[in-house]
Scaffold this motif. Structure first.
Motif, PDB file in Angstrom:
ATOM      1  N   GLU A  18       0.816  -1.215   0.000  1.00 41.73           N
ATOM      2  CA  GLU A  18       0.000   0.000   0.000  1.00 41.73           C
ATOM      3  C   GLU A  18       0.848   1.262   0.000  1.00 41.73           C
ATOM      4  OE1 GLU A  18      -3.875  -1.921   2.306  1.00 41.73           O
ATOM      5  OE2 GLU A  18      -2.319  -0.895   3.457  1.00 41.73           O
ATOM      6  N   GLU A  19       2.050   1.166   0.567  1.00 40.15           N
ATOM      7  CA  GLU A  19       2.971   2.318   0.590  1.00 40.15           C
ATOM      8  C   GLU A  19       3.966   2.272  -0.562  1.00 40.15           C
ATOM      9  OE1 GLU A  19       4.720   2.204   4.463  1.00 40.15           O
ATOM     10  OE2 GLU A  19       2.880   2.913   5.479  1.00 40.15           O
ATOM     11  N   LYS A  20       3.769   1.282  -1.465  1.00 44.13           N
ATOM     12  CA  LYS A  20       4.622   1.120  -2.650  1.00 44.13           C
ATOM     13  C   LYS A  20       6.098   0.954  -2.269  1.00 44.13           C
ATOM     14  CE  LYS A  20       1.450   3.824  -5.520  1.00 44.13           C
ATOM     15  NZ  LYS A  20       0.655   2.630  -5.804  1.00 44.13           N
ATOM     16  N   ARG A  21       6.341   0.145  -1.230  1.00 48.08           N
ATOM     17  CA  ARG A  21       7.694  -0.178  -0.808  1.00 48.08           C
ATOM     18  C   ARG A  21       8.039  -1.607  -1.229  1.00 48.08           C
ATOM     19  NH1 ARG A  21       8.544  -0.378   4.747  1.00 48.08           N
ATOM     20  NH2 ARG A  21       6.321  -0.424   5.276  1.00 48.08           N
ATOM     21  N   PRO A  22       9.328  -1.953  -1.274  1.00 47.06           N
ATOM     22  CA  PRO A  22       9.734  -3.307  -1.704  1.00 47.06           C
ATOM     23  C   PRO A  22       9.246  -4.394  -0.741  1.00 47.06           C
ATOM     24  CG  PRO A  22      11.606  -1.779  -1.737  1.00 47.06           C
ATOM     25  CD  PRO A  22      10.491  -1.078  -1.034  1.00 47.06           C
ATOM     26  N   GLU A  23       9.277  -5.622  -1.227  1.00 49.02           N
ATOM     27  CA  GLU A  23       8.956  -6.822  -0.451  1.00 49.02           C
ATOM     28  C   GLU A  23       7.497  -6.910  -0.042  1.00 49.02           C
ATOM     29  OE1 GLU A  23      11.212  -9.344   0.414  1.00 49.02           O
ATOM     30  OE2 GLU A  23      12.626  -8.301  -0.870  1.00 49.02           O
ATOM     31  N   GLY A  24       6.625  -6.160  -0.700  1.00 47.29           N
ATOM     32  CA  GLY A  24       5.220  -6.181  -0.325  1.00 47.29           C
ATOM     33  C   GLY A  24       4.420  -7.245  -1.052  1.00 47.29           C
ATOM     34  N   THR A  25       3.358  -7.702  -0.412  1.00 42.91           N
ATOM     35  CA  THR A  25       2.392  -8.624  -1.019  1.00 42.91           C
ATOM     36  C   THR A  25       1.029  -8.321  -0.414  1.00 42.91           C
ATOM     37  OG1 THR A  25       4.061 -10.378  -1.159  1.00 42.91           O
ATOM     38  CG2 THR A  25       1.776 -11.021  -1.480  1.00 42.91           C
ATOM     39  N   LEU A  26       0.055  -8.022  -1.264  1.00 43.60           N
ATOM     40  CA  LEU A  26      -1.305  -7.784  -0.792  1.00 43.60           C
ATOM     41  C   LEU A  26      -2.160  -8.951  -1.250  1.00 43.60           C
ATOM     42  CD1 LEU A  26      -3.487  -6.133   0.549  1.00 43.60           C
ATOM     43  CD2 LEU A  26      -3.665  -4.743  -1.531  1.00 43.60           C
ATOM     44  N   SER A  27      -2.381  -9.909  -0.363  1.00 46.45           N
ATOM     45  CA  SER A  27      -3.117 -11.121  -0.736  1.00 46.45           C
ATOM     46  C   SER A  27      -3.470 -11.948   0.485  1.00 46.45           C
ATOM     47  CB  SER A  27      -2.272 -11.981  -1.688  1.00 46.45           C
ATOM     48  OG  SER A  27      -2.937 -13.192  -1.997  1.00 46.45           O
ATOM     49  N   SER A  28      -4.680 -12.505   0.468  1.00 48.90           N
ATOM     50  CA  SER A  28      -5.049 -13.539   1.444  1.00 48.90           C
ATOM     51  C   SER A  28      -5.062 -14.905   0.767  1.00 48.90           C
ATOM     52  CB  SER A  28      -6.421 -13.237   2.053  1.00 48.90           C
ATOM     53  OG  SER A  28      -7.410 -13.132   1.035  1.00 48.90           O
ATOM     54  N   GLY A  29      -4.494 -14.978  -0.447  1.00 49.15           N
ATOM     55  CA  GLY A  29      -4.374 -16.253  -1.140  1.00 49.15           C
ATOM     56  C   GLY A  29      -3.315 -17.138  -0.492  1.00 49.15           C
ATOM     57  N   ILE A  30      -3.329 -18.408  -0.844  1.00 51.35           N
ATOM     58  CA  ILE A  30      -2.405 -19.396  -0.267  1.00 51.35           C
ATOM     59  C   ILE A  30      -1.351 -19.751  -1.312  1.00 51.35           C
ATOM     60  CG2 ILE A  30      -2.175 -21.632   0.844  1.00 51.35           C
ATOM     61  CD1 ILE A  30      -3.883 -19.611   2.424  1.00 51.35           C
ATOM     62  N   ASP A  31      -0.098 -19.496  -0.978  1.00 49.55           N
ATOM     63  CA  ASP A  31       1.028 -19.759  -1.874  1.00 49.55           C
ATOM     64  C   ASP A  31       1.503 -21.201  -1.697  1.00 49.55           C
ATOM     65  OD1 ASP A  31       3.052 -19.296  -3.692  1.00 49.55           O
ATOM     66  OD2 ASP A  31       4.414 -18.397  -2.224  1.00 49.55           O
ATOM     67  N   LEU A  32       2.042 -21.772  -2.769  1.00 47.91           N
ATOM     68  CA  LEU A  32       2.578 -23.134  -2.736  1.00 47.91           C
ATOM     69  C   LEU A  32       4.084 -23.098  -2.911  1.00 47.91           C
ATOM     70  CD1 LEU A  32       0.041 -24.929  -5.128  1.00 47.91           C
ATOM     71  CD2 LEU A  32      -0.227 -24.377  -2.702  1.00 47.91           C
ATOM     72  N   TRP A  33       4.795 -23.839  -2.068  1.00 47.79           N
ATOM     73  CA  TRP A  33       6.228 -24.052  -2.237  1.00 47.79           C
ATOM     74  C   TRP A  33       6.412 -25.495  -2.681  1.00 47.79           C
ATOM     75  CZ3 TRP A  33       9.893 -21.519   1.900  1.00 47.79           C
ATOM     76  CH2 TRP A  33       9.882 -20.138   1.735  1.00 47.79           C
ATOM     77  N   LEU A  34       7.000 -25.657  -3.857  1.00 49.66           N
ATOM     78  CA  LEU A  34       7.126 -26.979  -4.455  1.00 49.66           C
ATOM     79  C   LEU A  34       8.420 -27.625  -3.982  1.00 49.66           C
ATOM     80  CD1 LEU A  34       6.037 -26.014  -8.099  1.00 49.66           C
ATOM     81  CD2 LEU A  34       4.632 -26.328  -6.050  1.00 49.66           C
ATOM     82  N   LYS A  35       8.304 -28.606  -3.094  1.00 49.34           N
ATOM     83  CA  LYS A  35       9.491 -29.243  -2.538  1.00 49.34           C
ATOM     84  C   LYS A  35       9.626 -30.672  -3.063  1.00 49.34           C
ATOM     85  CE  LYS A  35       9.314 -30.485   1.872  1.00 49.34           C
ATOM     86  NZ  LYS A  35       9.191 -30.422   3.338  1.00 49.34           N
ATOM     87  N   ARG A  36      10.856 -31.147  -3.197  1.00 44.66           N
ATOM     88  CA  ARG A  36      11.124 -32.524  -3.627  1.00 44.66           C
ATOM     89  C   ARG A  36      12.105 -33.199  -2.675  1.00 44.66           C
ATOM     90  NH1 ARG A  36      15.357 -32.589  -8.006  1.00 44.66           N
ATOM     91  NH2 ARG A  36      16.070 -30.457  -8.383  1.00 44.66           N
ATOM     92  N   THR A  37      11.897 -32.962  -1.417  1.00 46.68           N
ATOM     93  CA  THR A  37      12.619 -33.612  -0.336  1.00 46.68           C
ATOM     94  C   THR A  37      11.641 -33.795   0.808  1.00 46.68           C
ATOM     95  OG1 THR A  37      14.404 -33.384   1.283  1.00 46.68           O
ATOM     96  CG2 THR A  37      13.411 -31.353   0.498  1.00 46.68           C
TER      97      THR A  37
END
Length: 400
Positions: free
Chosen positions: A155-174
């Motif tokens: 909202e302040e247009k700064r780095p590292e931001g994410t505006l979401s209540s969605g669920i992210d997936l991390w694809l692991k193979r271990t």
């Protein structure tokens, strides 16, 4: 006379110690786990603390052990106190039951043998080193979602931001935990976990979409969604189940306050979502969904069995995402295709009871070796739906 006294003392010591040793070896109760389905199941099962309370009387909870009948080795256990009141609500252990079969386990009390530790585990935590993610994982899958600092940065247009209540997936193979390692390496070099270094990576884009398992309220051809979570509570981290809660600020015309209780069991591809929405009036629905990204994937809807999936290719490898829930609580499901960025989602419209909805959301990645094609993913979803409809039946019989 001296020898007689010595012999009698020795016999007395043996007599006094025997009940204690016998208590270690004798079974206090038997747990039977019954699988009615036509395929083998390896699942985390839960035994109510109330059912065990009488058994534990006169013993220490920490001394309770479980072993498979006929086996001398104890198995990994986990107690969970869900409401954090100091009373253990459930005892968890992993049961492995063949198709249409029953397997028995023995409960004993043993203060001398340490509980075994698992080399693989479930895990979750708040991640302040990457603004304020909340991440969770087990031996098969990993997820994350986003907190208020990430929202504020956007909202302040700064780095590292994410505006979401969605669920992210991390694809692991271990099967090893990767959350701490990937975040630590990302601090050293930004973007670390977006590159596969041999354990998997995060190529999955969420944006304002639902990711896999995000929620909302569908009304008048519009999906109202919350912003990022505003608070969290970690309830358990493992080894067999991780549990936590996320709370969200009021949103939609209903000014609904949403709480997600999310849990993930060892060995499962699916997180369990228990959604509670506090509103002043009854909600028309509680909706969950899966992002369709650029609308090039394949959607399959099985309303009768209660599973819904999307299959897509990312960097040349298949990714299957899915949602499973009781078909009786599903009003409708459809692919909502939009020209607006991140607004195309497979939506599952649920009929909330007391403004609550429970469902399972998860995925499988081809490069992990868990699936080879879409048919494999459909099979996993079908099995998850059958397991939800036919939970393992647990009976406890106390020895007389």
């Amino acid at each position: 006379m001296k020898n007689y006294i010595t012999v009698m003392l020795g016999c007395l010591l043996v007599f006094l110690s025997f009940p204690i040793l016998a208590n270690v070896q004798n079974t206090s109760a038997k747990i039977s786990v019954h699988n009615k389905l036509d395929f083998a199941r390896k699942e985390i099962v839960a035994v109510s603390g109330k059912l065990l309370s009488d058994l534990i009387k006169g013993n220490q909870t920490k001394d309770l052990r479980i072993k498979k009948e006929g086996n001398s080795e104890f198995i990994v256990l986990q107690w969970i106190d869900y409401n954090q009141d100091g009373i253990q609500d459930e005892l968890l252990f992993e049961a492995e039951v063949p198709a249409k079969a029953k397997v028995s386990y023995e409960i004993v009390f043993d203060e001398t043998t340490a509980l075994p530790e698992s080399t693989i585990t479930t895990y979750s935590r708040f991640v302040p080193e990457r603004t304020d993610d909340y991440a969770w994982e087990n031996d098969k899958v990993a997820f994350r979602t986003y907190g208020p600092d990430a929202q504020k940065r956007t909202e302040e247009k700064r780095p590292e931001g994410t505006l979401s209540s969605g669920i992210d997936l991390w694809l692991k193979r271990t099967d090893k935990s990767i959350i701490n390692k990937w975040y630590a390496e990302n601090v050293k070099k930004g973007g670390y976990y977006h590159i596969d270094h041999g354990e998997g990576y995060d190529p999955y884009h969420v944006g304002a979409s639902r990711g896999t398992g995000g929620t909302g309220i569908w009304e008048n051809n519009n999906l109202a969604v919350s912003k990022n979570f505003v608070s969290y509570k970690t309830i358990a981290v493992g080894p067999l189940r991780t549990v936590f809660e996320l709370s969200y600020a009021p949103y939609s015309p209903y000014e609904v306050k949403e709480t997600k209780r999310i849990s993930l069991d060892l060995g499962s591809n699916f997180s369990k979502f228990e959604i509670t929405m506090d509103a002043n009036k009854a909600l028309p629905n509680i909706t969950t969904g899966i992002t369709l990204h650029d609308n090039k994937g394949e959607v399959k809807i099985n309303k009768k069995e209660g599973w819904f999936r999307h299959a897509e290719t990312i960097d040349g490898n298949l990714l299957g995402e899915g949602i499973v829930l009781n078909p009786k609580v599903v009003k409708e499901a459809f692919a909502n295709v939009s020209t607006e960025k991140d607004q195309s989602n497979l939506l599952v419209i649920g009929k909330p009871k007391n403004n609550q909805l429970t469902y399972y959301a998860g995925f499988a990645w081809q490069k992990s070796g868990q699936i080879d094609n879409e048919a494999d993913w459909d099979t996993l979803l079908q099995k998850q739906a059958k397991m939800l409809a036919n939970p393992l039946k647990i009976t406890i019989k106390r020895n007389k």
